[in-house]
Design a protein around this motif. Structure first.
Motif, mmCIF file in Angstrom:
data_model
loop_
_atom_site.group_PDB
_atom_site.id
_atom_site.type_symbol
_atom_site.label_atom_id
_atom_site.label_comp_id
_atom_site.label_asym_id
_atom_site.label_seq_id
_atom_site.Cartn_x
_atom_site.Cartn_y
_atom_site.Cartn_z
ATOM 1 N N VAL A 157 59.872 54.680 29.549
ATOM 2 C CA VAL A 157 61.496 54.394 28.971
ATOM 3 C C VAL A 157 61.183 52.656 28.141
ATOM 4 O O VAL A 157 59.800 52.000 28.404
ATOM 5 N N ASN A 159 61.992 50.871 24.106
ATOM 6 C CA ASN A 159 62.542 50.486 22.923
ATOM 7 C C ASN A 159 62.002 51.101 21.891
ATOM 8 O O ASN A 159 61.095 49.920 21.611
ATOM 9 N N THR A 304 66.538 62.395 16.351
ATOM 10 C CA THR A 304 67.676 60.917 16.859
ATOM 11 C C THR A 304 68.456 61.256 17.939
ATOM 12 O O THR A 304 68.999 60.985 18.076
ATOM 13 N N THR A 307 67.205 60.425 21.415
ATOM 14 C CA THR A 307 67.136 58.969 21.728
ATOM 15 C C THR A 307 68.632 58.632 22.539
ATOM 16 O O THR A 307 69.842 59.222 22.975
ATOM 17 N N ASN A 308 68.706 57.374 23.654
ATOM 18 C CA ASN A 308 68.892 57.339 24.113
ATOM 19 C C ASN A 308 69.723 58.337 26.003
ATOM 20 O O ASN A 308 70.589 58.464 25.863
ATOM 21 N N LYS A 309 69.119 58.793 26.058
ATOM 22 C CA LYS A 309 69.053 60.507 26.784
ATOM 23 C C LYS A 309 67.917 59.784 27.602
ATOM 24 O O LYS A 309 66.294 59.872 27.377
ATOM 25 N N ASP A 310 68.127 60.354 28.886
ATOM 26 C CA ASP A 310 67.245 61.386 30.344
ATOM 27 C C ASP A 310 66.439 62.522 29.746
ATOM 28 O O ASP A 310 67.489 63.597 29.468
ATOM 29 N N HIS A 340 62.940 57.884 28.782
ATOM 30 C CA HIS A 340 63.990 57.867 27.726
ATOM 31 C C HIS A 340 63.910 56.923 27.200
ATOM 32 O O HIS A 340 63.524 55.801 26.839
ATOM 33 N N THR A 342 65.338 54.265 23.307
ATOM 34 C CA THR A 342 65.451 54.180 22.574
ATOM 35 C C THR A 342 66.067 53.062 21.207
ATOM 36 O O THR A 342 64.732 53.313 21.290
ATOM 37 N N GLU A 343 66.777 52.694 20.230
ATOM 38 C CA GLU A 343 66.768 52.949 19.357
ATOM 39 C C GLU A 343 67.184 50.996 19.166
ATOM 40 O O GLU A 343 67.868 50.960 20.241
#
Length: 343
Positions: A157, A159, A304, A307-310, A340, A342-343
């Protein structure tokens, strides 16, 4: 002052005098008890015997007084004699020879037990091989594991815009791949022919190992990109197969690793490295000192939409003598991990 002890004759006299006084008292009170003399009068003709006079310089002590003093003296001196009796030379109820025999008995007894335990351990060790476990039937197929593995959980996990969030992953990967540097591999191991098992005779105590160079991992080697793709949101994950002594992995063909997403949509994945047959069989830690475990690098080409997903990624290994379908062991021939980004 000296003491004088009453004898039974003295006690009888005292008892007779007491009865004489009691009879007279009863007559004066009108008692119905018959008496050989008129009521209210003492029998002066037969008075009770007088107490014997006490000699001068003597005190009167009864037998009970002497017995009490004797018991007290015995109680005070009893525990002292139990610790040490100077008359018999006993210490805590036993003589020195008795204590010596007890000590000798327990010395021989426990010495025998220690010798028996040492002998059984020696017999058991004679039955073991320094290079190969005696019983290996419980682990017939290897499991899979991933790197980086930070902590106890199998998850990645981070960013991609925050270096500190994925610094721990790239540090773990770089440290794990240090022994796979090409220069180190060239110094320790030999070049082998791909697609062929490296079987070595038993007479060779220290087995040779094939080179597994870091550059084989391509984009996941960390040579061209020291962040292993984490700064792009396309992380690299290393898959390794647990070692089993004597296993010819694949059963004649190279084992293949295949990773998929457990949920739709599927993730694009690139593979680098292989579990080639030349790295097998493994002869154990003592015999295969410089053995380099082969690796397969998996690069997750996340877009894209990913991203922001499990994302649950599961990797399985396939081969003729390899299993990956045991529901009781989720690491047998497979491994699943969470990603996971994230941006």
């Amino acid at each position: 002052m000296k003491s004088l002890t009453f004898r039974p004759s003295l006690c009888s006299a005292a008892a007779g005098r007491a009865r004489w006084l009691a009879d007279g008292r009863a007559d004066r009170q009108g008692s119905a008890v018959s008496a050989p003399y008129p009521p209210g009068r003492l029998d002066t003709a037969n008075p009770p015997p007088p107490y014997p006079p006490t000699p001068a310089g003597y005190s009167v002590n009864t037998m009970a007084d002497k017995d009490g003093k004797k018991d007290l003296e015995e109680a005070e001196g009893g525990w002292k004699q139990f610790i040490y009796n100077p008359g018999t030379g006993q210490f805590m109820g036993r003589t020195a020879s008795s204590w010596a025999l007890i000590f000798l008995f327990y010395l021989v007894f426990y010495g025998f037990l220690a010798g028996l335990f040492s002998f059984t351990m020696w017999v058991m060790l004679q039955m073991l091989d320094d290079y190969t476990p005696k019983y290996r039937d419980r682990v017939s197929s290897p499991g899979l594991m991933i790197r980086p593995k930070v902590g106890s959980s199998l998850e990645i996990v981070f960013n991609k815009s925050d270096y500190k969030s994925y610094e721990k992953y790239i540090s773990a990967l770089d440290g794990f791949l240090k022994p796979y540097d090409d220069l180190i591999q060239a110094q320790k191991n030999i070049l082998c022919h791909p697609g062929k098992y490296l079987i070595q005779p038993d007479i060779i105590a220290e087995k040779k190992a094939c080179q597994f160079n870091r550059t084989t991992l391509g984009e996941c080697s960390g040579n061209n990109n020291n962040t292993f793709g984490y700064n792009e949101g396309k992380p690299c994950v290393l898959v390794k197969m647990n070692r089993i002594i004597g296993l010819e992995a694949g059963g004649g063909s190279n084992p293949v690793v295949n990773c998929t997403s457990k949920k739709e949509p599927q993730v694009d994945i690139k593979y680098f490295g292989s579990f080639d047959k030349m790295y097998y069989p493994y002869y154990g830690k003592k015999a295969h000192v410089n053995y380099s475990q082969p690796l397969v690098a998996v690069k997750l080409m996340l877009g894209t939409n990913d991203t922001n997903k499990d994302l649950m990624i599961e990797c399985k290994i396939t081969g003729t003598n390899l299993r990956n379908d045991d529901d009781r062991d989720r690491f047998l021939g497979r491994v699943a991990f969470r990603v996971h980004v994230t941006e």
